[in-house]
Design a protein around this motif. Sequence first.
Motif, PDB file in Angstrom:
ATOM      1  N   LEU A 144       0.822  -1.193   0.000  1.00  0.00           N
ATOM      2  CA  LEU A 144       0.000   0.000   0.000  1.00  0.00           C
ATOM      3  C   LEU A 144       0.858   1.245   0.000  1.00  0.00           C
ATOM      4  CD1 LEU A 144      -3.087  -0.384   2.343  1.00  0.00           C
ATOM      5  CD2 LEU A 144      -2.973  -0.288  -0.146  1.00  0.00           C
ATOM      6  N   GLY A 192      -8.796  -0.194  -2.021  1.00  0.00           N
ATOM      7  CA  GLY A 192      -9.292  -1.565  -2.005  1.00  0.00           C
ATOM      8  C   GLY A 192      -8.593  -2.417  -3.056  1.00  0.00           C
ATOM      9  N   ASP A 193      -8.770  -3.738  -2.926  1.00  0.00           N
ATOM     10  CA  ASP A 193      -8.079  -4.659  -3.841  1.00  0.00           C
ATOM     11  C   ASP A 193      -8.537  -4.487  -5.287  1.00  0.00           C
ATOM     12  OD1 ASP A 193      -6.831  -5.598  -1.659  1.00  0.00           O
ATOM     13  OD2 ASP A 193      -8.031  -7.438  -1.461  1.00  0.00           O
ATOM     14  N   PHE A 194      -9.749  -3.952  -5.471  1.00  0.00           N
ATOM     15  CA  PHE A 194     -10.261  -3.839  -6.839  1.00  0.00           C
ATOM     16  C   PHE A 194     -10.371  -2.393  -7.304  1.00  0.00           C
ATOM     17  CE2 PHE A 194     -11.930  -7.686  -4.826  1.00  0.00           C
ATOM     18  CZ  PHE A 194     -11.333  -8.636  -5.634  1.00  0.00           C
ATOM     19  N   ASP A 195      -9.664  -1.511  -6.618  1.00  0.00           N
ATOM     20  CA  ASP A 195      -9.666  -0.096  -7.001  1.00  0.00           C
ATOM     21  C   ASP A 195      -8.511   0.127  -7.969  1.00  0.00           C
ATOM     22  OD1 ASP A 195     -11.895   0.737  -5.523  1.00  0.00           O
ATOM     23  OD2 ASP A 195     -10.700   0.784  -3.686  1.00  0.00           O
ATOM     24  N   TYR A 196      -8.853   0.137  -9.260  1.00  0.00           N
ATOM     25  CA  TYR A 196      -7.812   0.079 -10.290  1.00  0.00           C
ATOM     26  C   TYR A 196      -7.419   1.411 -10.912  1.00  0.00           C
ATOM     27  CZ  TYR A 196      -8.139  -4.975 -10.157  1.00  0.00           C
ATOM     28  OH  TYR A 196      -8.099  -6.271  -9.757  1.00  0.00           O
TER      29      TYR A 196
END
Length: 420
Positions: free
Chosen positions: A2, A260-264
Motif C-alpha cells: 500500500l 481496495g483490492d479492486f480499485d484500479y
Amino acid sequence: MLEKRKPIEVSEAISRIMEKVRPMQNETISLYNALGRTLAKPVYASHDVPPFNRSPYDGFAVRSVDTKGASLESRIHFTVMDHIGAGDLATVALGKNEAVRIMTGAQLPNNADAVVMLEQTVHTADSFTIRKPFAPLENLSLQGEDAKKGEVIVESGSYITPGVIAVLATFGYTQVITAKRPIVGLLATGSELLDVSDPLEPGKIRDSNGPMIAAQLQRLGIETRWLGVLSDNLDACFQKVKQASEECDVVITTGGVSVGDFDYLPAVYERMEADVLFNKVKMRPGSVTTVAYANDVLLFGLSGNPSACFVGFELFVRPALQAMMGSNKPYLPYSRATLGEDFTKANPFTRFIRAVYESTPNGVFVSPAGFNKSNSVTSIARGNAFIVLPGGTRGFKKGDIVDVLLLGVDEGNEKWVING
Ligand code: AMP
Ligand code: MG
C-alpha cells in the motif's frame, strides 16, 4: 504494497487543477442559442443608447423657452402642430408656442428640448395649456444616457443571461463568440453496478453516479459522452480511460480510487504515465478523490460513494470546466449563514455537508439536509448548498455563522475564498 498517500488542502487541490486548465477554442453561435454560454469577447456598444433623444412619456414636445413664466394664474397656451408615435419622426420644426403631441419612445422633434406630460396639461385635440415652466432637457430620455458608443457593456468571460441577450440584441449582434463546450467522457466503474433499467440482484446496486454526473454536466450546458458502466478489471479500465483521453477534452470516472483490492484507477493512471496531481484531499466526504493529467486532458477520478462523488464534481470538475469555457467566475458561489441546528461531529478534515440554505425575514439560515454519510444517496436529493466546516474543528452550535457554497446557481464566484 500500500502506497502512503499524502493529503493536501482543498484549495491546493483546486489550484493544481486550475493550473492545468487550457481554454477551449472559440466558436460563433446564434444569439438565440447563446443563453447559458460564456462570452469569449466583451460586448461593445456599437452606438449610443438610446440612439436619439426620446420622450419617456406620452405628452407634448415643446421648446422650454416658450414655457418661461407659466403659473397657475398665468397659464401658457400651446398649439399642437403634429402627432407622432414611437418610430415616427415629426415633420415640422417648432415655432413659438408650438408643440408636437408625442408618445413614449418617439424621437424628439429637432428644436424641442422638453416634454410636458399629458397629466401636466389641460388639453383639447389641438391645443393645451400648462401652469409651470419646464427646464431645458426636462422629462427627456437623452441620447447615450444608457450607454455611450464604444463603451464595454459586458465583460468577456461573463455568463450569458437573458439580460446579456437583451444587450447583444440592442447592438445588433445576431452572432455571439463563445468558447466551445468541452467533450466530457464519463465512465462508472464497479463490478457491483447495474444499469438504471436493470432489476435489482443480490449484492448489486444501480449506478446512480453516472446519471447524476450527466445531470451535473447538463446544468453547465455540457453534453455527456457516456462511456458506460465498467466492472473492476484493470485491462478494461485502462483501455477505456486511455481511449477516452484520446477522444475527449476531460474524462470523469467514478469509483475505484480508494485503496481496495479492486480499485484500479491508480494503476490505470500509472500505466497511462499520467501526472497524478493529487490522490488524497483533506476533505470529507471524498478524501480519496484523485485527479491526473495526461496528454493535456484532465482525468477526474471521483469517489464511487454518491455524496463524495457529487461533492467532488462540484468542487473540482465544475470550476475546471467553467474555466475551460472561459468563465471569469468559475467557482461555486460563496455565502455565509447562521447554522440552524447543532453539528457536534469532529471535523478532522474540511467538511462539506449537504444542506438547506434559506433566506427568511429573520435572517439567512443553513441546516444539514439529513443523513450525511459519504455513501448517502438520498441526502444528495435534498438541499441546495454545502455547509463548509474547517478542518481541525468540532462542536458547531446552532446560531454559529458558517461558510456556505451554493449549488445550482448559474453564476459563480471569481475566487475560491474558503481557507483549507
Ligand atoms: P468505490 O469508490 O469504488 O470504492 O465505491 C465506494 C462505494 O460507492 C461503494 O459502496 C460502491 O458500491 C458505491 N458506488 C460506486 N460506484 C457507484 C455508482 N456509480 N453509483 C452508485 N454507487 C456507487
Ligand atoms: Mg468500486
